[in-house]
Design an enzyme around this catalytic site. Sequence first.
Site, PDB file in Angstrom:
ATOM      1  N   ASP A  12     -37.923  -6.982 -11.584  1.00 42.14           N
ATOM      2  CA  ASP A  12     -38.352  -7.454 -10.264  1.00 42.14           C
ATOM      3  C   ASP A  12     -38.841  -6.244  -9.486  1.00 42.14           C
ATOM      4  O   ASP A  12     -38.566  -5.098  -9.864  1.00 42.14           O
ATOM      5  CB  ASP A  12     -37.168  -8.121  -9.538  1.00 42.14           C
ATOM      6  CG  ASP A  12     -37.580  -8.644  -8.162  1.00 42.14           C
ATOM      7  OD1 ASP A  12     -38.713  -9.149  -8.031  1.00 42.14           O
ATOM      8  OD2 ASP A  12     -36.776  -8.539  -7.208  1.00 42.14           O
ATOM      9  N   SER A  13     -39.513  -6.508  -8.379  1.00 44.63           N
ATOM     10  CA  SER A  13     -39.931  -5.408  -7.510  1.00 44.63           C
ATOM     11  C   SER A  13     -38.716  -4.719  -6.891  1.00 44.63           C
ATOM     12  O   SER A  13     -38.830  -3.609  -6.388  1.00 44.63           O
ATOM     13  CB  SER A  13     -40.843  -5.947  -6.415  1.00 44.63           C
ATOM     14  OG  SER A  13     -40.193  -7.001  -5.727  1.00 44.63           O
ATOM     15  N   CYS A  75     -39.952 -11.532 -10.697  1.00 44.40           N
ATOM     16  CA  CYS A  75     -40.693 -11.421  -9.437  1.00 44.40           C
ATOM     17  C   CYS A  75     -41.845 -12.436  -9.418  1.00 44.40           C
ATOM     18  O   CYS A  75     -42.676 -12.452 -10.334  1.00 44.40           O
ATOM     19  CB  CYS A  75     -41.251  -9.997  -9.334  1.00 44.40           C
ATOM     20  SG  CYS A  75     -42.257  -9.702  -7.896  1.00 44.40           S
ATOM     21  N   GLU A 154     -33.883  -8.291   3.420  1.00 44.97           N
ATOM     22  CA  GLU A 154     -33.521  -6.893   3.129  1.00 44.97           C
ATOM     23  C   GLU A 154     -32.650  -6.318   4.253  1.00 44.97           C
ATOM     24  O   GLU A 154     -31.795  -5.475   4.036  1.00 44.97           O
ATOM     25  CB  GLU A 154     -34.787  -6.031   3.001  1.00 44.97           C
ATOM     26  CG  GLU A 154     -35.688  -6.428   1.860  1.00 44.97           C
ATOM     27  CD  GLU A 154     -35.324  -5.748   0.551  1.00 44.97           C
ATOM     28  OE1 GLU A 154     -34.815  -4.633   0.594  1.00 44.97           O
ATOM     29  OE2 GLU A 154     -35.543  -6.369  -0.506  1.00 44.97           O
ATOM     30  N   CYS A 186     -40.234 -17.110  -4.115  1.00 46.17           N
ATOM     31  CA  CYS A 186     -40.027 -15.672  -3.923  1.00 46.17           C
ATOM     32  C   CYS A 186     -38.552 -15.388  -4.201  1.00 46.17           C
ATOM     33  O   CYS A 186     -37.686 -16.174  -3.805  1.00 46.17           O
ATOM     34  CB  CYS A 186     -40.377 -15.297  -2.482  1.00 46.17           C
ATOM     35  SG  CYS A 186     -39.923 -13.611  -2.047  1.00 46.17           S
ATOM     36  N   HIS A 188     -36.422 -13.569  -2.877  1.00 45.24           N
ATOM     37  CA  HIS A 188     -35.518 -13.413  -1.740  1.00 45.24           C
ATOM     38  C   HIS A 188     -35.180 -14.731  -1.034  1.00 45.24           C
ATOM     39  O   HIS A 188     -34.182 -14.805  -0.318  1.00 45.24           O
ATOM     40  CB  HIS A 188     -36.134 -12.481  -0.703  1.00 45.24           C
ATOM     41  CG  HIS A 188     -36.164 -11.045  -1.125  1.00 45.24           C
ATOM     42  ND1 HIS A 188     -36.741 -10.631  -2.299  1.00 45.24           N
ATOM     43  CD2 HIS A 188     -35.669  -9.932  -0.526  1.00 45.24           C
ATOM     44  CE1 HIS A 188     -36.626  -9.315  -2.401  1.00 45.24           C
ATOM     45  NE2 HIS A 188     -35.975  -8.866  -1.331  1.00 45.24           N
TER      46      HIS A 188
HETATM   47  N1  DGL Z   1     -39.945 -10.027  -5.674  1.00 48.87           N
HETATM   48  C1  DGL Z   1     -40.978 -10.478  -4.759  1.00 48.87           C
HETATM   49  C2  DGL Z   1     -41.376 -11.913  -5.128  1.00 48.87           C
HETATM   50  O1  DGL Z   1     -40.608 -12.660  -5.714  1.00 48.87           O
HETATM   51  C3  DGL Z   1     -40.531 -10.424  -3.312  1.00 48.87           C
HETATM   52  C4  DGL Z   1     -40.353  -9.023  -2.774  1.00 48.87           C
HETATM   53  C5  DGL Z   1     -41.645  -8.225  -2.804  1.00 48.87           C
HETATM   54  O2  DGL Z   1     -42.562  -8.502  -2.004  1.00 48.87           O
HETATM   55  O3  DGL Z   1     -41.740  -7.337  -3.626  1.00 48.87           O
HETATM   56  O4  DGL Z   1     -42.476 -12.303  -4.841  1.00 48.87           O
END
Ligand code: DGL
Length: 268
Positions: A12-13, A75, A154, A186, A188
């Site tokens: 993931d990011s 992600c 966050e 997403c 989050h």
């Molecule tokens: N992991 C990203 C997503 O699911 C969200 C956080 C980011 O913008 O990196 O799209």
Amino acid sequence: MVTAEAPVGIFDSGIGGLTVAHAVMQQLPRESVTYFGDTARVPYGPKSPETVRRYSLEIAAFLVEQQVKTLVVACNTATAHALPLLRERLTIPVIGVIEPGARAAVRATRNGHVGVIGTAGTIKSGAYERALRALEPSLRITARACPLFVPMVEEGWVDHEATRLIAREYLAPLQSEEVDTLVLGCTHYPLLKHVIADVLGPDVTLIDSAEETARETALVLRDQRLTAHNPAGPAHRFIASDDPLMFLQLGQRFLGDAIDGVEVKTLG
Ligand code: DGL
């Protein structure tokens, strides 16, 4: 050579993809997980497709070096921009979060009107629309980017008045168009589930793709005869590209004791 006892790679990011890691660990308790969170370069949401593709290829190459037997792109933004490229370049199976989420939404909708929320990159890519229409061409789809949700999560503002206010603003069009199913597109957003549910009310089903993605991972491993037995129990690894302590603290919120240390690897 990849063996069945090799770990499942997940990236993931940042930290949000631990929701997917959690679902994989719950559903596949014998599988070892090697998780990479690109905390040095998060967020991916506002970045260009080219940049997200470059980051995704770097991470995939690193995880392949770690001998993972399959790659789960947790992600949504990376799935939206990089999944076809990763599938083309890698010889191991690659699973994204968008197809599983779309499948769950098609199953859940009663009035055929599905909403999708995600980062700017995910929504702009149209990847959810394509996945949903491939499954059910007659669907009505309303998509909306909610870029402020990621920084609010966050910040730990998952139950904050400001978050409620912003959620009401973002979700108003979905509400007035009467979607009956909303994909939380997403990593989050599942953490804002209760705020979103409060705004939209009990008649809207919220889809969190983590569970469905873990189910797909189980099927892929079975099809490829790569299901692990690991009689000694699984061995998980967590790797971040920045600030391992922060990752560990936040990670324990998602995974409890399953995460007891974080390695650091700088990419790019
Ligand atoms: N992991 C990203 C997503 O699911 C969200 C956080 C980011 O913008 O990196 O799209």
